[in-house]
Design a protein around this motif. Structure first.
Motif, short mmCIF file in Angstrom:
data_model
loop_
_atom_site.label_atom_id
_atom_site.label_comp_id
_atom_site.label_asym_id
_atom_site.label_seq_id
_atom_site.Cartn_x
_atom_site.Cartn_y
_atom_site.Cartn_z
N LYS A 21 -6.35 -27.99 -24.53
CA LYS A 21 -6.26 -27.69 -23.09
C LYS A 21 -6.64 -26.24 -22.77
CE LYS A 21 -2.59 -30.86 -21.87
NZ LYS A 21 -1.15 -30.94 -21.82
N ASP A 22 -7.07 -26.09 -21.47
CA ASP A 22 -7.36 -24.76 -20.90
C ASP A 22 -8.37 -23.95 -21.73
OD1 ASP A 22 -5.47 -25.40 -19.01
OD2 ASP A 22 -3.85 -24.53 -20.24
N LYS B 56 -9.21 -31.18 -20.09
CA LYS B 56 -8.75 -29.99 -19.35
C LYS B 56 -9.39 -28.71 -19.87
CE LYS B 56 -4.60 -31.78 -17.31
NZ LYS B 56 -4.84 -33.16 -17.66
#
Ligand code: ADP
Length: 648
Positions: A554-555, A515
């Motif tokens: 993530k992100d 992600k």
């Protein structure tokens, strides 16, 4: 000013001298006593002591008269200094030389004068001692004798004072310390230099005993000297340190003699020279010489004119086997097995001209017995003081040479061993890969088959471990091939933007799985190219991007961009992930150091070899890698490469 006037001025200033010590009478008051006694003895109201100048007569002492200065033509004394012996004018009115004088005709009404000349030791008559009366009279023989005797005594006194002043001037202004000490050690008298050097003033001296101001380390010796002197033994010149008022020690060298009355010592007269500075200088140069003698290097100095040796320290004498006397007759090239006189002279010339500050060369130093020593010589020209000279510092490099040879041998051996290890590793790794690929391949097939539950989990573990082992083996092979210099580079012109985009595309699936997002920033400079090995550069960037994904979570946003800086190309991989603390960045490129293990990310796959490989690759491409990172904020890895190959 005439001779006569300057003579008179000298005596005048002598008489005006202030008494030096309290209680001591000045010459002026002594003279006043003379005139008083003469007037009393001769029973006259006026008695004078005068100095006869060219135009004036100065009254230096007077009883019964206030005049200080008389015109020479108006005086009796000017006549006295012209004649021989005493001048007596029994009745001034009867004597045509004096009958018209103001003193005779005026209020003074002088009717009688008798004066004896004051004669200096060299026979000059400088003035007179005289008596005057208001009535005519006649000297008795006793009075005449008395005035003449007193005038002689007065002159003796003046001469005494004069020689005393000369002596005192000498004592006070000599550069030595002069002292008179009582046999009990009391300070009787010291000169100005003594007071100035030791800092005690006149009034303090009366309460000081000489032993109070003798330095502790000299006390015993000084007492012995003192006792010997009191026994009239000869002690010659001796050293003693005094304690000055400020507490400093003043080292002196002196001589003392004693005045005896009969067998009794009365006064000890000492004359001392301050040798503090001289002693300090001597000590300093002794220390300097000792230091030079203790140095292991041989130090030699020679004259710039005829190149003869002027100094050799102990080590130089030992290494050449010559005495200083022998060396003084020799020249530098006579103790050098390699250097020719012309070569040496050329070196000296360069140094003296200042074209070179120092010359360092290796040669062989000859020993008198014939053997030689390998040495390194540093040659300098010292011209900063009054005696310019060459200085040679000769260092024995026999051991250093031996050590260097052994080091080279050991290095070669280590390199050979390392190559053998790398060859072994690369062969073993290669052999391991074939069975491993089967394990990974078949476990993958099993996973795709019809299994579930515990069976699936175990097979997945086999597959993951196999994959990890393969990564490890691949990395090890990479490193060993780099260390054994087996890395062959294929250089070509590479468009960096194209490379960055292909890395982004290649890593996209991995990023999406985590992600994270990867983007390539376009540079203002559209044609950023460099000549390098495309495959290796890609390997570097894939490694860095893979790390950015692994250690960002993530992100996360990963940015790839490049910029030119002079003849270098800076390629950056930036993330906003975990970051690395400052103290850990040093360890980043150490093989097998996985910082993440300490950050509870041990489940993140890795070998700890990635960045070590990246660094080696960057160096092989003629560049380097650097990192700037902040914990919990992210990292920027910069690969710095030359645009043109400087590949080794
Ligand atoms: P590996 O990733 O196999 O552990 P590397 O040599 O590539 O080995 O990296 C060494 C260590 O440096 C990693 O274990 C990780 O802790 C740290 N590291 C590398 N890149 C990053 C990054 N972009 N952000 C934070 N930490 C990183």
């Amino acid at each position: 000013m005439t001779d006569r006037d300057s003579e008179i001025e000298k005596y005048e200033s002598l008489m005006a001298l202030e008494p030096r010590e309290t209680g001591e009478m000045s010459l002026e008051s002594d003279i006043a006593n003379f005139t008083r006694i003469v007037s009393l003895f001769c029973k006259v109201p006026i008695a004078l002591m005068t100095l006869v100048g060219e135009d004036k007569v100065l009254v230096r002492s007077s009883i019964g008269m206030n005049e200080c200065e008389i015109d020479r033509n108006e005086s009796f004394c000017s006549h006295t200094v012209q004649g021989e012996g005493i001048l007596e004018v029994k009745d001034t009115l009867e004597d045509e030389r004096f009958s018209q004088l103001a003193a005779v005709r005026g209020d003074e009404r002088i009717r009688y004068y008798a004066g004896a000349p004051l004669v200096t030791p060299d026979g000059r008559k400088i003035g007179a001692l005289c008596i005057l009366d208001h009535v005519p009279r006649q000297l008795t023989t006793r009075e005449s004798d008395f005035i003449q005797t007193m005038s002689r005594q007065l002159m003796n006194l003046i001469s005494l004072k004069e020689s005393e002043q000369r002596l005192s001037d000498l004592f006070e202004n000599v550069s030595d310390l002069i002292q008179s000490i009582s046999p009990e050690g009391e300070i009787v008298w010291v000169n100005a230099k003594w007071r100035e050097t030791l800092g005690y003033n006149q009034s303090e001296l009366s309460s000081i005993n000489i032993f109070d101001i003798i330095a502790p380390n000299c006390q015993q010796h000084f007492r012995e000297v003192f006792q010997k002197l009191l026994k009239d033994d000869n002690v010659g010149i001796f050293n003693v340190s005094f304690i000055a008022k400020d507490g400093k020690f003043v080292r002196t060298e002196g001589r003392v003699n004693v005045r005896f009355e009969g067998r009794k010592p009365i006064l000890m007269r000492g004359i001392f020279r301050d040798v503090t500075q001289e002693h300090a200088n001597k000590k300093q140069s002794e220390l300097f010489k000792q230091t030079l003698d203790r140095t292991f290097d041989a130090i030699l100095m020679y004259e710039p004119e005829n190149f003869r040796f002027i100094y050799a320290n102990k080590s130089a004498l030992k290494k050449t086997g010559h005495t200083m006397a022998e060396l003084k007759m020799m020249r530098p090239w006579e103790i050098d097995a390699k250097i020719q006189p012309e070569q040496a002279q050329q070196m000296f010339h360069q140094l003296r001209e200042g074209t070179q500050k120092s010359v360092v060369f290796e040669t062989e130093l000859c020993h008198k017995s014939g053997h030689t020593t390998e040495v390194e010589i540093t040659l300098q020209y010292l011209s900063d003081d009054f005696s310019p000279r060459f200085i040679a510092i000769v260092r024995d490099i026999t051991e250093q040479r031996k050590a260097l040879l052994e080091l080279k041998k050991a290095k070669n051996q280590a390199e050979e061993a390392n190559q053998a290890k790398n060859r072994f590793l690369s062969r073993v790794s290669h052999e391991l890969r074939t069975p491993l690929n089967s394990i990974i391949g078949f476990s993958k097939l099993l996973l795709m088959g019809n299994i579930s539950g515990k069976e699936y989990e175990n097979t997945e573990r086999i597959h993951n471990s196999g994959t990890h082992l393969l990564e490890l083996i691949t990395d090890i092979m990479d490193i060993s091939s780099m260390e054994s210099d087996e890395l062959k580079l294929n250089l070509e012109t590479v468009d960096i933007h194209v490379i960055l985009c292909s890395v982004r595309d290649l890593m996209k699936p991995q990023a999406e799985e985590a992600k994270a997002e990867i983007s390539c920033l376009e540079s203002e400079d559209k044609s950023l190219t460099l000549i390098t090995d495309r495959r290796r550069l890609k390997q570097i960037l894939i490694n860095l991007v893979s790390n950015a994904i692994k250690y960002s979570g993530k992100d996360c946003l990963i940015k790839l961009y490049a910029q030119r800086f002079e003849d270098r190309l800076l390629i950056r991989v930036k993330d906003n992930g975990l970051g690395i603390s400052n103290e850990k960045t040093q360890r980043l490129f150490t093989p097998f150091d996985r910082l993440d293990a300490e950050r509870n990310m041990s489940e993140t796959k890795g070998t700890g070899l990635g960045l070590a490989i990246v660094k080696k690759l960057a160096k092989t491409l003629g560049g380097d890698i650097a990192v700037i990172s902040k914990l919990n904020e992210g990292s920027v890895f910069t690969v710095d490469l030359p645009t043109l190959p400087e590949v080794p």
